[in-house]
Design a protein around this motif. Sequence first.
Motif, PDB file in Angstrom:
ATOM      1  N   LYS A 179       0.989  -1.228   0.103  1.00 52.08           N
ATOM      2  CA  LYS A 179       0.070   0.024  -0.071  1.00 52.08           C
ATOM      3  C   LYS A 179       0.905   1.245   0.092  1.00 52.08           C
ATOM      4  O   LYS A 179       0.765   2.041  -0.868  1.00 52.08           O
ATOM      5  N   LYS A 180       1.712   1.152   0.793  1.00 49.53           N
ATOM      6  CA  LYS A 180       2.833   2.521   0.982  1.00 49.53           C
ATOM      7  C   LYS A 180       3.334   2.659  -0.214  1.00 49.53           C
ATOM      8  O   LYS A 180       3.783   3.782  -0.728  1.00 49.53           O
ATOM      9  N   ALA A 181       3.938   1.549  -1.062  1.00 43.46           N
ATOM     10  CA  ALA A 181       4.932   1.776  -1.997  1.00 43.46           C
ATOM     11  C   ALA A 181       4.016   2.400  -3.168  1.00 43.46           C
ATOM     12  O   ALA A 181       4.462   3.207  -3.830  1.00 43.46           O
ATOM     13  N   CYS A 182       2.823   1.746  -3.499  1.00 46.65           N
ATOM     14  CA  CYS A 182       1.958   2.106  -4.413  1.00 46.65           C
ATOM     15  C   CYS A 182       1.597   3.439  -4.375  1.00 46.65           C
ATOM     16  O   CYS A 182       1.698   4.234  -5.459  1.00 46.65           O
ATOM     17  N   GLU A 183       1.260   4.065  -3.130  1.00 45.22           N
ATOM     18  CA  GLU A 183       0.733   5.405  -2.961  1.00 45.22           C
ATOM     19  C   GLU A 183       1.942   6.338  -3.241  1.00 45.22           C
ATOM     20  O   GLU A 183       1.898   7.593  -3.697  1.00 45.22           O
ATOM     21  N   GLN A 184       3.203   5.875  -2.874  1.00 45.84           N
ATOM     22  CA  GLN A 184       4.451   6.691  -3.023  1.00 45.84           C
ATOM     23  C   GLN A 184       4.632   6.853  -4.367  1.00 45.84           C
ATOM     24  O   GLN A 184       5.075   7.982  -5.020  1.00 45.84           O
ATOM     25  N   TYR A 185       4.549   5.628  -5.272  1.00 48.88           N
ATOM     26  CA  TYR A 185       4.807   5.741  -6.690  1.00 48.88           C
ATOM     27  C   TYR A 185       3.519   6.685  -7.412  1.00 48.88           C
ATOM     28  O   TYR A 185       3.948   7.575  -8.140  1.00 48.88           O
ATOM     29  N   TRP A 186       2.264   6.297  -7.098  1.00 52.84           N
ATOM     30  CA  TRP A 186       1.450   7.373  -7.541  1.00 52.84           C
ATOM     31  C   TRP A 186       1.795   8.909  -7.339  1.00 52.84           C
ATOM     32  O   TRP A 186       1.462   9.720  -8.212  1.00 52.84           O
ATOM     33  N   SER A 187       2.310   9.282  -6.352  1.00 51.25           N
ATOM     34  CA  SER A 187       2.483  10.514  -5.730  1.00 51.25           C
ATOM     35  C   SER A 187       3.819  11.060  -6.267  1.00 51.25           C
ATOM     36  O   SER A 187       4.272  12.140  -5.945  1.00 51.25           O
ATOM     37  N   GLY A 188       4.674  10.141  -7.284  1.00 55.37           N
ATOM     38  CA  GLY A 188       5.904  10.480  -7.813  1.00 55.37           C
ATOM     39  C   GLY A 188       6.932  10.368  -6.670  1.00 55.37           C
ATOM     40  O   GLY A 188       8.239  11.064  -7.247  1.00 55.37           O
ATOM     41  N   LYS A 189       7.054   9.831  -5.559  1.00 57.30           N
ATOM     42  CA  LYS A 189       7.868   9.770  -4.540  1.00 57.30           C
ATOM     43  C   LYS A 189       8.700   8.642  -4.749  1.00 57.30           C
ATOM     44  O   LYS A 189      10.241   8.738  -4.301  1.00 57.30           O
ATOM     45  N   ILE A 190       8.485   7.663  -5.413  1.00 53.15           N
ATOM     46  CA  ILE A 190       9.379   6.668  -5.896  1.00 53.15           C
ATOM     47  C   ILE A 190       9.276   6.116  -7.533  1.00 53.15           C
ATOM     48  O   ILE A 190       8.247   6.474  -7.881  1.00 53.15           O
ATOM     49  N   SER A 191      10.171   5.524  -8.006  1.00 58.09           N
ATOM     50  CA  SER A 191      10.223   5.073  -9.370  1.00 58.09           C
ATOM     51  C   SER A 191       9.211   3.846  -9.572  1.00 58.09           C
ATOM     52  O   SER A 191       9.175   3.058  -8.572  1.00 58.09           O
ATOM     53  N   GLY A 192       8.888   3.473 -10.722  1.00 56.58           N
ATOM     54  CA  GLY A 192       8.531   2.309 -11.252  1.00 56.58           C
ATOM     55  C   GLY A 192       9.448   1.095 -10.687  1.00 56.58           C
ATOM     56  O   GLY A 192       8.771   0.079 -10.272  1.00 56.58           O
ATOM     57  N   THR A 193      10.505   1.401 -11.027  1.00 58.78           N
ATOM     58  CA  THR A 193      11.593   0.162 -10.576  1.00 58.78           C
ATOM     59  C   THR A 193      11.667  -0.053  -8.973  1.00 58.78           C
ATOM     60  O   THR A 193      11.610  -1.050  -8.647  1.00 58.78           O
ATOM     61  N   ALA A 194      11.617   0.959  -8.271  1.00 56.13           N
ATOM     62  CA  ALA A 194      11.482   0.927  -6.852  1.00 56.13           C
ATOM     63  C   ALA A 194       9.997   0.097  -6.403  1.00 56.13           C
ATOM     64  O   ALA A 194      10.111  -0.722  -5.611  1.00 56.13           O
ATOM     65  N   LEU A 195       8.928   0.347  -7.128  1.00 52.46           N
ATOM     66  CA  LEU A 195       7.664  -0.185  -6.692  1.00 52.46           C
ATOM     67  C   LEU A 195       7.823  -1.540  -7.075  1.00 52.46           C
ATOM     68  O   LEU A 195       7.345  -2.579  -6.397  1.00 52.46           O
ATOM     69  N   GLU A 196       8.406  -1.948  -8.195  1.00 49.75           N
ATOM     70  CA  GLU A 196       8.650  -3.342  -8.935  1.00 49.75           C
ATOM     71  C   GLU A 196       9.452  -4.108  -7.835  1.00 49.75           C
ATOM     72  O   GLU A 196       9.119  -5.365  -7.620  1.00 49.75           O
ATOM     73  N   GLU A 197      10.453  -3.457  -7.330  1.00 45.14           N
ATOM     74  CA  GLU A 197      11.258  -4.230  -6.452  1.00 45.14           C
ATOM     75  C   GLU A 197      10.492  -4.490  -4.860  1.00 45.14           C
ATOM     76  O   GLU A 197      10.814  -5.612  -4.252  1.00 45.14           O
ATOM     77  N   ALA A 198       9.807  -3.579  -4.365  1.00 47.75           N
ATOM     78  CA  ALA A 198       8.937  -3.872  -3.407  1.00 47.75           C
ATOM     79  C   ALA A 198       8.007  -4.993  -3.396  1.00 47.75           C
ATOM     80  O   ALA A 198       7.746  -5.836  -2.499  1.00 47.75           O
ATOM     81  N   GLY A 199       7.333  -5.085  -4.765  1.00 43.26           N
ATOM     82  CA  GLY A 199       6.308  -6.335  -4.995  1.00 43.26           C
ATOM     83  C   GLY A 199       7.142  -7.513  -4.966  1.00 43.26           C
ATOM     84  O   GLY A 199       6.826  -8.414  -4.373  1.00 43.26           O
ATOM     85  N   LYS A 200       8.465  -7.444  -5.403  1.00 45.34           N
ATOM     86  CA  LYS A 200       9.299  -8.591  -5.508  1.00 45.34           C
ATOM     87  C   LYS A 200       9.591  -9.148  -4.234  1.00 45.34           C
ATOM     88  O   LYS A 200       9.519 -10.254  -3.595  1.00 45.34           O
ATOM     89  N   GLN A 201       9.860  -8.044  -3.260  1.00 44.79           N
ATOM     90  CA  GLN A 201      10.279  -8.373  -1.796  1.00 44.79           C
ATOM     91  C   GLN A 201       9.105  -9.077  -1.195  1.00 44.79           C
ATOM     92  O   GLN A 201       9.226 -10.131  -0.289  1.00 44.79           O
TER      93      GLN A 201
END
Length: 775
Positions: A18-40
Motif C-alpha cells: 500500500k505504502k509503495a503504491c501510494e508513493q509511486y502514484w505521488s511521484g516519490k518513488i520510481s516504477g523500478t522501486a515499486l517493482e522491487e517492493a512487490g518482488k520482496q
Amino acid sequence: MQTHILGYPRIGSKRELKKACEQYWSGKISGTALEEAGKQIRFQNWKTQQEQGIDLIPVNDFSFYDQVLDMSLTVGAIPERYAALVKNKEISPLDLYFAMARGYQKEGLDITAMEMTKWFDTNYHYLVPEFTVDQSFSNHSSKVVEEFKEAKELGIKAKPVLIGPVTYLWLGKEKTNGFEKIDLIHKLLPVYLEILKELVENGVDWVQFDEPILGLDLNSKEKEAFLMVYKTIRETFPKLKTLLATYFEGLNDNTALALSLPVCALHLDLVRNSEQLDEVLGQIPDNLSISLGLVDGRNIWKNDFEKSLKIIKKASHTLGREKIMIAPSCSLLHVPYDLELESQEDTLLPEIKRWMAFAKQKLKEVTLLQKLSLPNPEKNQLLEYEANKAAIADRKNSGLIHNKAVKQRVEAIAPSDDKRKSEYASRSILQKNFLQLPLLPTTTIGSFPQTGEVRKWRSQYKKGVIDKHTYQNLLIEATESLIRKQEKIGLDVLVHGEYERNDMVEYFGEQLAGFTFSQYGWVQSYGSRCVKPPIIFGDISRPEPITVSWSTYAQSLTKRRVKGMLTGPVTILQWSFVRNDQDRATTCKQIALAIREEVKDLENAGINIIQIDEPAIREGLPLRKSAWENYLNWATQAFRLSSSGVSDATQIHTHMCYSEFNDIMPSIAAMDADVITIECSRSQMELLDVFADFKYPNEIGPGVYDIHSPRVPSQKEMVQLIKKAQDVIPTAKLWVNPDCGLKTRKWEETEKALILMVEAARELREIARVSSDLT
C-alpha cells in the motif's frame, strides 16, 4: 497427501505494498522501486509458506492492484478508450495498468477508470473486464511466467494460479449490444493455451484454475463452455496437472458437471458447504484427486482439528491418501497476515487471541492436519492437537461471549419494531415542509479527506504523544473548519466529516460491547485501500451514545442541516470477522438494536437527517438464488429495526455502492429508506435503469462523480450525468452527491469536484425554474 493454498495476502505484513503504491502514484518513488517492493513481498510470502511446510505454493496470486485487472492485461482485454495510452510509447505498462484502475487525467487526456464491483460475496473489489461484440484477445503473459520463473529459481515448488477462462468472462460486462460474453470463449481460449504453453516450456508441474462460478446457477452455454475448455486443455497438454478450484459455495447441481471435467484435482470449499463432500465422493471418477478446503480462508477463528480430521478420514477411506490434498477453503487474501504481530493486550485479550488464526497460522493448520492424519503422528503434533481441542472448548464455554440481556432483547422484538409510523408518501410531505431543502439538494456521502495531518494526530494519540484533550481539540477545530468549507462550497446538507473515525465499521465496533480489535489485522479491499475488520466474538450491545456529540457539535456551527452518519447493521456484520458459533441473522439483529438506540438519540438531540450506510447489503447475498429470500428477509428487517424508531419528519438515508441491484429491487424498496444514494458514475448512470424500471418509490441520489479515482470531472460531465438521471427518475426525487465517501481523496481534488458538483446542480435548478415559469 499434499498440502497447498489457493492464494496468500499480498499487501505485506505491515501494508508495505500500500505504502509503495501510494508513493509511486505521488511521484516519490520510481516504477523500478515499486517493482522491487512487490518482488520482496512475493519472496517473503513464498519463503513463509515453504517454512510452514506447504507443498504446492501459489504464484501469480500477487497483484499491484487486482488479480482480475491482471488477467485482463494478460489476455490483452484493454478497453478502446485506453488506445491513446497504448500507442503513447512514453507511458509504461505499469502506468497503463494503474490508468485502467484509477483513471488518467493529464497530457490533454481525460480517461475514466474501469468499473469496479465486489468479488462474489466478499468485501474485496475487482475491476470489471469490458467486452465488445468485436472483442479480440492477445497473449501478454509475462507476469505469470516471470513470477513462476522467479519462484523456480528460489527453489519454490510453484503452482501458477489463473482465473479460469469461463469465470473470467462471467466476471466481465458486455459494453455493446448484440452478443453474450460467454460467446467469446472461442476467442479467449487460444490465448490461455498460449500462456499454458509458455508455462509448460518453463517446467511447470501444476496449474490452478480458479472457477468459483461452479458454485453458482449456470446456464446451458456456460456449462458447455466448461466442457469445451477443459477438454481442450487436457488434449493440448495431456501431462499438465490441472487443479480446478471452486470456493465460496458448494457445487450442488453442478456436481456432475465438475466431476466430468478432465482435470487432475478438484478443490471443494468445505467451510461454506461441507455437505457437498458426500455427494462428490459418491460420484467421483477414479482418476480425480480431491482438495479438501478445511481451513477457513475468510475468517480468523482456529480450525477445529477434531472435526477436520473426521472429514479427512472419510475422504481417505473412499479415495486413499494419495488422492487427497489439504488446503484452506479459498485464497487467504481475505484474512490478515500474522497473529504473531499482535502484542497489545488492551485491544486483543489473550483469551480471545488464543481462539484465532491469521494467514500464517492457517498455513500451520493445513500442514498439521496433514501430519495428524498420518497413522502415527509425532508427540509434538499430538500436543498441538490437544492444545487445539482445549482452545475450541475454552471458546465455547467462555463467559466473555454470552450476555443474557442482549439475548432477551432480540427475543422480545415485536412486529411493529421494524416499521415506520407512516408510509413514505405521507412522510415525504412532512419532510419537505420541515427540512425546506431546494430542488436537487446537494450533499456528500459522509467522510471527508483524512489528510496526513489527521492521521498523524490519531497516531500520536494512540502512542501517547498527545493526550485525549489535545486530540479532541484538534478534531473539533478540523470539524469546524470543514463546516465552513462546506458552507463556502455551497452544499445543502452538510456532514461533520468523520475525522474521529479510523474506519466506518471499526469505529462503531470500538464503541460496542462484543467486539475486539487487532493492531495489524489489515486486509485488502481494493488497490491500496486496506481495512482492519473488527472481530465480533460475543453478544453485542451499545454501552453509551457513539456519534451524538460530534453530530450535535457540527449542527451547532451552522444553520444548514447536518446529517447524522451511522454504519448499518448488515454492513457492520459483513465487514467484520463474525463469530461462527451463532447464526449471522441473530448477530445482525443484535447490532441493529444497538444502532436503533443511536438513531433515536440523534433525533432527540435535534438531528433530523440520519444516514445509515448499508453498502454491504448486496454483497451479503448468498451466491445461490434459492437462499436469497431467507437472507433478504433478515437483512432488510435488520435495517428497518435500526431505522424505524423515529418520527415521520426525520429523514432516513442509506448508501450503497458498487453493487448490482437488478435482482433485489423489492428488497431495496422494503428497506424503506427515505433517500438512497448509490454509485452510478463509473457505469455512466446505467445502474439507475433498474430503479426506473422498478418504479422505485422513494428518493434517490445517484453518484455523479467517481471518488475512487483522483480524476476531477468537469461541470459539463456532471450535468450530463444528472440529466441522464432526470430521464428516468423524477427531478423532485433526485439528490446530487458523489458516489461514495471522500476519506481516501486529497483535499485539492475534493474541493474542485464538489464546487463543480454544486454548480452543476444549480445550473439544472435554474433550467427547471425557467421551465416551470414558462409552463
